[in-house]
Motif scaffolding. Structure first.
Motif, mmCIF file in Angstrom:
data_model
loop_
_atom_site.group_PDB
_atom_site.id
_atom_site.type_symbol
_atom_site.label_atom_id
_atom_site.label_comp_id
_atom_site.label_asym_id
_atom_site.label_seq_id
_atom_site.Cartn_x
_atom_site.Cartn_y
_atom_site.Cartn_z
ATOM 1 N N VAL A 37 -12.110 -28.306 38.847
ATOM 2 C CA VAL A 37 -11.505 -29.269 37.936
ATOM 3 C C VAL A 37 -11.213 -30.627 38.600
ATOM 4 O O VAL A 37 -11.540 -31.653 38.060
ATOM 5 C CB VAL A 37 -10.232 -28.709 37.258
ATOM 6 N N CYS A 81 -16.174 -30.939 38.670
ATOM 7 C CA CYS A 81 -16.578 -29.540 38.777
ATOM 8 C C CYS A 81 -15.863 -28.737 37.689
ATOM 9 O O CYS A 81 -14.636 -28.817 37.572
ATOM 10 C CB CYS A 81 -16.224 -28.990 40.154
ATOM 11 N N PRO A 82 -16.604 -27.957 36.900
ATOM 12 C CA PRO A 82 -15.966 -27.161 35.853
ATOM 13 C C PRO A 82 -15.061 -26.053 36.407
ATOM 14 O O PRO A 82 -14.183 -25.571 35.711
ATOM 15 C CB PRO A 82 -17.126 -26.536 35.093
ATOM 16 N N TRP A 133 -25.023 -26.717 39.549
ATOM 17 C CA TRP A 133 -25.283 -26.936 38.133
ATOM 18 C C TRP A 133 -26.588 -27.689 37.983
ATOM 19 O O TRP A 133 -26.854 -28.655 38.686
ATOM 20 C CB TRP A 133 -24.137 -27.714 37.478
#
Length: 83
Positions: A7, A3-4, A31
């Motif tokens: 993290v 996950c951006p 996303w």
């Protein structure tokens, strides 16, 4: 894939009506890969919306005057993004 935002959390991949969606179970971020948003838009436009049946409202069965509203499903988008 991570996950951006979180993290350290792995994204979960799910298939909803032929559209592959990656989401984070921790922050619930979603996303989409290239072209998937276009597919969602095309399907939401081509899905017939329910027509309102007039202003008739069934009388409340509750004795109080609280203004409760039931949560409605969001049509195609509600089905796709309901995790």
């Amino acid at each position: 894939m991570k996950c951006p935002i979180c993290v350290d959390e792995n994204l979960v991949m799910t298939d909803r009506q032929g559209i592959e969606i990656d989401y984070c179970p921790k922050c619930r971020g979603v996303w989409l890969d290239r072209g998937e948003l276009d597919k969602i838009i095309e399907r939401s436009v081509s899905t017939p919306q329910s027509q309102p049946r007039g202003d008739y409202r069934e009388p409340s069965r509750h004795s109080s005057n609280h203004d409760y509203h039931k949560k409605k499903k969001g049509g195609l988008l509600g089905e796709i993004f309901n995790f």
